[in-house]
Design an enzyme around this catalytic site. Structure first.
Site, PDB file in Angstrom:
ATOM      1  N   GLU A 134       1.052 -10.722 -34.197  1.00 14.35           N
ATOM      2  CA  GLU A 134       0.416  -9.435 -34.434  1.00 14.35           C
ATOM      3  C   GLU A 134       0.893  -8.711 -35.678  1.00 14.35           C
ATOM      4  OE1 GLU A 134      -2.087  -7.932 -32.517  1.00 14.35           O
ATOM      5  OE2 GLU A 134      -2.188  -9.963 -31.702  1.00 14.35           O
ATOM      6  N   SER A 552      18.887  13.394  32.212  1.00 15.64           N
ATOM      7  CA  SER A 552      20.293  13.115  32.493  1.00 15.64           C
ATOM      8  C   SER A 552      21.001  12.370  31.366  1.00 15.64           C
ATOM      9  CB  SER A 552      20.415  12.306  33.790  1.00 15.64           C
ATOM     10  OG  SER A 552      20.020  13.098  34.889  1.00 15.64           O
TER      11      SER A 552
END
Length: 881
Positions: A134, A552
């Protein structure tokens, strides 16, 4: 006759021709005639001289005007340029990932599927491949490449009119400016802004940062942005696994990704790859031998598949997501590329889900009754398939279930049909099966109670198939499932069940819900979390969001302040009727069986979950101490000082209960449950860690000696008191209401059952030295679990929740040897005679071995009334088992 006029005097003007005049005779003597003066030379006429001069002047004026206009355009462009300085700190949005403890992927959180890789992690050869393809002069130019621009101009002039596409000369910096700032409009003005930005970006950012942005943002086809995503999309590889040939191919894609797709255009892709290899060879980035080997390598695409997600732990994952949002915010959570490591154990999570679902499904089959089909459709020979396909699958149906339509009905069986797909895109293929009446004894009709709080009544078992389904009913079935076992009569042999290949089982989604939490008591790391039957059906997490009465299972936090006050575990309290005045009313709690036992030891009162003895203990220590203990352990903050709270009438969550019980086994330290171990940012830096322990010497070298970890957790109870409670709870599993929690385990287990009034909640919270597990079962809208005429013992915590605990614990401890509970230093272990006549080792605080007093001196006659120990008269308050 005319006469030539006399020449003008020197320096005078040259006269024009004289007019005709009459001559006069001059009588003076004639003088010598003078030679006439040479006329002055004239300039020759120049045709082009003035034109060129004018042209030069016009050109200068034009250049000046162009300069002024260009400067003005520059000022306008510069004023309108976007701010490029933010690129220095730019971090592209990328998905965050959540991982389990074994590094398996749990979820991805993202607006866009991106993968960002810092420049340090991108192989240098891959960087060079893009530079060669590029922008060969990337390392040396200042944002623009004049040589490339001139080359592009010449090439485009040569190709003008040939129909070929014009080539560009954009540098990598210009492409960054285009992609990130100015857009991709094909206009001269955009190109000018791009060039100007490129020059400024080069001045503001280093080359490495510009290349990093480019390689992570460039579109490379296949829905991939950036080199990391492209490597996965085309080759299913990480960047460091790519070959030179594959790197060159990726660098060939920016020009036209769709034209070089190796699956569609293999020849063009290979040719473009070879061109990049040649460019790399020209730039001396690779050797000739490497270039030849790369060209010879075949270009084989191996498209990636989305990573597989864990099929379990959706409630856990959602809880992690909520925590991330509260801690880091939505933007960073869903776009910050976070790597989240959690404490989830996938195997244990799968076991917890399966155990909870089995318990809920079994409860629904035994007590839920048949609630009818999910829908009704046309059931003709050609109508049922499209009608069934159009019927949505009920949310929460298990993966192995199918929704089917009843086609034909007989006396004792029904033919049903459904469709199967080999995969999501495959066509639907019809299947048929048979429902047998002998498998449907549980499908009894329901008769609702007078109000939602009253239990529903179950009708008689069905006698014929029409009592359950009708043709056209859409029902849930499970193909290939074995029939539920049928209990044989006492003394009779179980009859073998005839299996048919087409036999299917009727299913329905249970109404009852539940929750399970398993955590490490020493670190608080949550190992598994099931928040209900199905996350698909309901996102509501019953492990963390549902406030329920613990019953409980709250009693240990009443007994702890008694142990802290020096009361020994063998001290006896009166288990008899007690009355507590609340204003003008009297609260009379009862035991679950309606009977009393007289004087029982504190240990035995816990093992059998005696409510009346517990109330007397609460009176003895005072509800202020009980409330403070509940807050200290993290069970209930700011608990009201009502006496009914001692029997579990408050509200808490499953996760809080599990964390509170963890303090009993870890030596009395407060446990803050955590789901997240660590969070890393996109560069791998740890930005948050759950562990609060400090490490002295971790940064020192070998000469500093071994490091020392400091436990910073708060000590909330004396280690000896914590061990005493562990020993008492171990007795509750061995000789009390929680015996089902350890069946077949053959290892030390401690825990406590919990059942609220009217059987609305069933609990079991227990632990071993290495894991704590809390289980809750009940309805989302509180109502009794009991059916009319049914004995309450069938729906207690010991019957419903304890078996789930046992299954999850067996999965958690699979393959590990039994480990005893660890006694802290200083505890006195003394052999005593238990209330049952057995000889056991009792744990005492030093000096309290002989502190037990005669019956009647502690809590006799109901004990002193505590002014703050009020209670509400409400059938929904209090614990039973």
């Amino acid at each position: 006759m005319t006469e030539t006029p006399a020449p003008p005097p020197p320096g005078g003007p040259a006269p024009g021709p004289a007019p005709f005049q009459r001559m006069a005779v001059d009588s003076r003597p004639a003088e010598r005639p003078q030679r006439p003066a040479k006329p002055a030379a004239r300039r020759p006429f120049r045709l082009f001289g003035g034109f060129l001069r004018s042209l030069a002047i016009l050109a200068a004026a034009g250049l000046l005007a162009a300069g002024v206009a260009g400067y003005g355009l520059y000022r306008q462009l510069a004023a309108d340029l976007p701010d490029y300085r933010w690129l220095a700190d730019y971090s592209p949005p990328q998905m965050s990932r959540i991982y389990a403890a074994d590094s398996r992927l749990m979820a991805e959180l993202a607006h866009e599927r991106r993968v960002f890789v810092p420049i340090e992690a991108i192989p240098r050869r891959l960087q060079q491949a893009f530079i060669s393809a590029e922008d060969q002069n990337f390392e040396s130019h200042a944002g623009l490449d004049p040589a490339a621009i001139l080359r592009a101009v010449v090439t485009n002039l040569q190709n003008y009119g040939s129909g070929r596409r014009m080539i560009g000369a954009s540098t990598i910096t210009q492409q960054v400016a285009k992609n990130m700032l100015v857009g991709s409009d094909r206009t001269v003005l955009r190109k000018a802004r791009e060039a100007l930005l490129a020059l400024r970006i080069e001045q503001a950012l280093p080359k490495s940062r510009i290349l990093e942005i480019y390689l992570n943002e460039i579109f490379l086809g296949a829905q991939a942005y950036g080199v990391a995503a492209a490597a996965q999309a085309y080759f299913n590889k990480a960047l460091d696994e790519l070959t030179l040939s594959e790197m060159a191919f990726l660098a060939a894609l920016p020009k036209a990704p769709n034209n070089y797709n190796p699956l569609r255009f293999p020849e063009a892709a290979r040719a473009r790859r070879d061109w990049v290899i040649e460019r790399m060879l020209e730039d001396r980035a690779i050797t000739a031998e490497e270039a030849a080997a790369a060209r010879a390598e075949p270009l084989v695409a191996r498209p990636t598949r989305r990573p597989e997600m864990l099929p379990v732990g959706q409630y856990f994952t959602e809880e992690v997501r909520r925590e991330l949002l509260s801690r880091f915010g939505q933007e960073q959570t869903q776009g910050g590329g976070l790597v989240v490591r959690t404490s989830l154990d996938p195997g244990l999570q799968a076991a917890a889900d399966a155990a909870l679902r089995r318990a809920l499904l079994d409860f629904d089959r035994r007590r839920g009754g048949w609630r009818g089909p999910v829908a009704r459709i046309a059931h003709g020979p050609t109508e049922w398939l499209p009608a069934l396909e159009a019927t949505p699958r009920p949310p929460g149906a298990l993966p192995e279930w199918r929704h089917a339509v009843v086609l034909e009905l007989r006396e004792r069986e029904a033919r049903v049909a459904w469709f199967e797909r080999a995969h999501a895109r495959a066509p639907a293929e019809p299947r048929t099966g048979t429902l047998l009446l002998e498998d449907l004894g549980w499908a009894r009709p329901l008769t609702p109670g007078a109000n939602p709080q009253q239990p529903q009544r179950l009708g008689a078992p069905p006698r014929r198939m029409a009592d359950v389904v009708q043709p056209g009913d859409v029902v849930l079935i499970e193909p290939g499932a074995p029939p539920a076992p049928v209990a044989a009569a006492p003394g009779a042999r179980a009859q073998p069940v005839a299996l048919r290949a087409d036999r299917v089982q009727l299913r329905q989604l249970p109404e009852v819900e539940g929750a399970v939490v398993a955590l490490d008591p020493h670190t608080g790391r949550v190992l598994a979390m099931s928040g209900g039957w199905s996350f698909e059906r309901s996102w509501f997490n019953r492990a963390t969001q549902a406030l329920r009465q613990p019953g409980s299972s709250f009693k240990p936090f009443v007994y702890v302040p008694a142990l802290e006050a020096g009361i020994p575990p063998n001290q006896r309290f009166l288990d008899a009727d007690v009355e507590v005045m609340i204003g003008n009313q009297v609260w009379r709690p009862q035991n679950s069986d309606g009977r009393t036992m007289g004087y029982v030891s504190m240990r035995r009162a816990m093992e059998l979950s005696r409510n009346l003895a517990t109330v007397r203990i609460a009176q003895e220590v005072g509800m202020d101490r009980v409330s403070e203990t509940a807050a200290r352990f993290g069970v209930i903050d700011n608990m009201p000082r009502f006496m009914a709270m001692s029997l579990g009438a408050g509200e808490t969550t499953v996760l809080r209960q599990a964390a509170a019980y963890a303090a009993f086994v870890n030596g009395g330290r407060r446990v803050e449950p955590t789901l997240i171990d660590s969070v890393q940012d996109q560069r791998g830096r740890v930005i948050w860690r759950a562990s609060a322990r400090s490490c002295q010497g971790c940064d020192a070298g070998p000469e500093g000696g071994p490091p020392r970890l400091t436990d910073n957790r708060r000590q909330i109870v004396d280690p000896i008191v914590a061990y005493q409670m562990t020993s008492i709870l171990q007795g509750a599993v061995e000789r009390g209401t929680g015996t089902r929690a350890r069946e077949g385990l053959n290892r030390p287990v401690a825990g406590k059952t919990g059942t609220t009034n009217d059987f609305m909640d069933a609990w079991f919270v227990g632990f071993t030295p290495d894991v704590v597990i809390a289980v809750w079962i009940g309805y989302d809208e509180p109502r009794t679990l009991q059916r009319a005429g049914e004995q309450g013992v069938e729906v207690t915590g010991g019957r419903l929740a304890a078996p789930v605990f046992r299954e999850v614990l067996a999965a958690a401890l699979q393959g590990s040897p039994p480990v005893p509970f660890r006694a802290p230093p200083g505890v006195a272990l003394v052999r005593i005679t238990h209330d049952t006549g057995q000889t056991i080792l009792e744990a005492f605080r030093p000096g309290t071995e002989n502190a037990a007093v005669a019956p009647g001196e502690w809590g006799a006659g109901g004990g002193p009334a505590n002014p703050g120990a009020a209670a509400r008269v409400d059938s929904g308050l209090g614990g039973l088992y």
